[in-house]
Design a protein around this motif. Structure first.
Motif, PDB file in Angstrom:
ATOM      1  N   ASP A  73       0.960  -1.036  -0.001  1.00  0.00           N
ATOM      2  CA  ASP A  73       0.090  -0.062   0.061  1.00  0.00           C
ATOM      3  C   ASP A  73       0.962   1.324   0.050  1.00  0.00           C
ATOM      4  O   ASP A  73       0.506   2.313  -0.653  1.00  0.00           O
ATOM      5  CB  ASP A  73      -0.888  -0.030   1.232  1.00  0.00           C
ATOM      6  CG  ASP A  73      -2.128  -1.165   0.945  1.00  0.00           C
ATOM      7  OD1 ASP A  73      -2.298  -1.432  -0.044  1.00  0.00           O
ATOM      8  OD2 ASP A  73      -2.754  -1.426   2.035  1.00  0.00           O
ATOM      9  N   GLU A  74       2.079   1.244   0.899  1.00  0.00           N
ATOM     10  CA  GLU A  74       2.835   2.347   0.630  1.00  0.00           C
ATOM     11  C   GLU A  74       3.548   2.590  -0.727  1.00  0.00           C
ATOM     12  O   GLU A  74       3.361   3.723  -1.094  1.00  0.00           O
ATOM     13  CB  GLU A  74       4.167   2.204   1.540  1.00  0.00           C
ATOM     14  CG  GLU A  74       3.755   2.335   3.201  1.00  0.00           C
ATOM     15  CD  GLU A  74       5.008   2.067   4.227  1.00  0.00           C
ATOM     16  OE1 GLU A  74       6.166   1.972   3.658  1.00  0.00           O
ATOM     17  OE2 GLU A  74       4.801   1.950   5.408  1.00  0.00           O
ATOM     18  N   MET A  75       3.837   1.645  -1.372  1.00  0.00           N
ATOM     19  CA  MET A  75       4.294   1.601  -2.864  1.00  0.00           C
ATOM     20  C   MET A  75       3.201   2.162  -3.593  1.00  0.00           C
ATOM     21  O   MET A  75       3.545   2.987  -4.448  1.00  0.00           O
ATOM     22  CB  MET A  75       4.668   0.221  -3.281  1.00  0.00           C
ATOM     23  CG  MET A  75       5.884  -0.244  -2.663  1.00  0.00           C
ATOM     24  SD  MET A  75       7.439   0.573  -2.250  1.00  0.00           S
ATOM     25  CE  MET A  75       7.740   0.273  -0.657  1.00  0.00           C
ATOM     26  N   PRO A  81       5.342   1.956  -9.830  1.00  0.00           N
ATOM     27  CA  PRO A  81       4.810   0.989 -10.652  1.00  0.00           C
ATOM     28  C   PRO A  81       5.341  -0.354 -10.089  1.00  0.00           C
ATOM     29  O   PRO A  81       6.343  -0.345  -9.134  1.00  0.00           O
ATOM     30  CB  PRO A  81       5.750   1.192 -12.057  1.00  0.00           C
ATOM     31  CG  PRO A  81       6.807   1.837 -11.702  1.00  0.00           C
ATOM     32  CD  PRO A  81       6.484   2.802 -10.507  1.00  0.00           C
ATOM     33  N   TRP A  82       4.626  -1.122 -10.365  1.00  0.00           N
ATOM     34  CA  TRP A  82       4.929  -2.593  -9.815  1.00  0.00           C
ATOM     35  C   TRP A  82       4.952  -2.807  -8.351  1.00  0.00           C
ATOM     36  O   TRP A  82       6.021  -3.002  -7.697  1.00  0.00           O
ATOM     37  CB  TRP A  82       5.874  -3.462 -10.558  1.00  0.00           C
ATOM     38  CG  TRP A  82       5.959  -3.386 -11.968  1.00  0.00           C
ATOM     39  CD1 TRP A  82       5.107  -3.767 -12.967  1.00  0.00           C
ATOM     40  CD2 TRP A  82       6.717  -2.672 -12.763  1.00  0.00           C
ATOM     41  NE1 TRP A  82       5.517  -3.492 -14.153  1.00  0.00           N
ATOM     42  CE2 TRP A  82       6.563  -2.876 -13.962  1.00  0.00           C
ATOM     43  CE3 TRP A  82       8.061  -1.837 -12.361  1.00  0.00           C
ATOM     44  CZ2 TRP A  82       7.140  -2.071 -14.895  1.00  0.00           C
ATOM     45  CZ3 TRP A  82       8.875  -1.187 -13.539  1.00  0.00           C
ATOM     46  CH2 TRP A  82       8.435  -1.717 -14.742  1.00  0.00           C
ATOM     47  N   PRO A  83       3.906  -2.562  -7.354  1.00  0.00           N
ATOM     48  CA  PRO A  83       4.141  -2.291  -6.223  1.00  0.00           C
ATOM     49  C   PRO A  83       4.498  -3.371  -5.306  1.00  0.00           C
ATOM     50  O   PRO A  83       5.428  -3.249  -4.418  1.00  0.00           O
ATOM     51  CB  PRO A  83       2.827  -1.575  -5.628  1.00  0.00           C
ATOM     52  CG  PRO A  83       1.809  -2.005  -6.811  1.00  0.00           C
ATOM     53  CD  PRO A  83       2.503  -1.996  -7.857  1.00  0.00           C
ATOM     54  N   VAL A  84       4.118  -4.630  -5.837  1.00  0.00           N
ATOM     55  CA  VAL A  84       4.635  -5.957  -5.120  1.00  0.00           C
ATOM     56  C   VAL A  84       6.174  -6.073  -5.244  1.00  0.00           C
ATOM     57  O   VAL A  84       6.726  -6.324  -4.427  1.00  0.00           O
ATOM     58  CB  VAL A  84       3.715  -7.014  -5.769  1.00  0.00           C
ATOM     59  CG1 VAL A  84       4.358  -8.292  -5.130  1.00  0.00           C
ATOM     60  CG2 VAL A  84       2.161  -6.904  -5.178  1.00  0.00           C
ATOM     61  N   LEU A  85       6.561  -5.756  -6.448  1.00  0.00           N
ATOM     62  CA  LEU A  85       7.930  -6.124  -6.786  1.00  0.00           C
ATOM     63  C   LEU A  85       8.950  -4.988  -6.090  1.00  0.00           C
ATOM     64  O   LEU A  85       9.983  -5.289  -5.404  1.00  0.00           O
ATOM     65  CB  LEU A  85       8.245  -5.699  -8.313  1.00  0.00           C
ATOM     66  CG  LEU A  85       9.612  -6.154  -8.793  1.00  0.00           C
ATOM     67  CD1 LEU A  85      10.241  -7.426  -8.502  1.00  0.00           C
ATOM     68  CD2 LEU A  85       9.780  -5.852 -10.235  1.00  0.00           C
TER      69      LEU A  85
END
Length: 166
Positions: A73-75, A81-85
């Protein structure tokens, strides 16, 4: 002993020499023990300083492992882009950099310091762009940036000391 009750001069000089040698040996022994204590204290101080310097990073990394969605969520909030990565990269950078600084494997603590320096520098424009805020939020964010710069200074010192031979 020489003539009745008189001490031979050769005996005195031998006794004095032996006494001086014993005293010198005792002083040398104390000096060596003191030097060992100093070396041990320096080693302990360096270890503790590395742990304290990286405290925020490894605690944040551990938090991220157990609260991964919060990091994602912070990303998203900062628009990456690609917050999980990026969340995975953030956690890996924090934990790996901290471990390298703390344990200084084969003198590689400087690599961990550089990892954490780059990470900290990137958090300034991405997470604390104080220049985009109005007061009083601007001042709060600016103080966080100053703290980041202070941590960077400590990490620079850590990078230099990672090559220190005990």
């Amino acid at each position: 002993m020489g003539i009745k009750g008189h001490i031979n001069i050769r005996t005195i000089s031998r006794l004095d020499s032996l006494l001086i040698i014993c005293r010198l040996a005792s002083l040398f022994n104390k000096l060596v023990k003191n030097q060992m204590l100093i070396q041990k204290s320096l080693f302990i101080t360096l270890c503790l300083s590395r742990i304290f310097l990286t405290f925020f990073f490894w605690m944040a990394g551990l938090f991220g492992i157990f609260n991964f969605n919060v990091i994602v969520d912070e990303m998203i909030t900062v628009g990456l882009p690609w917050p999980v990565l990026f969340a995975i990269g953030t956690i890996l950078c924090q934990l790996t950099g901290s471990a390298l600084v703390i344990f200084n494997f084969a003198g590689s603590g400087w690599i961990g310091s550089i990892m954490l320096i780059v990470f900290t520098l990137l958090t300034i424009p991405l997470g604390h762009p104080f220049w985009t805020f109005s007061e009083p939020e601007r001042t709060k964010e600016f103080h966080i940036v100053l703290e980041h710069i202070t941590v960077i200074g400590g990490l620079m010192m850590s990078a230099i000391l990672s090559g220190y031979k005990r």
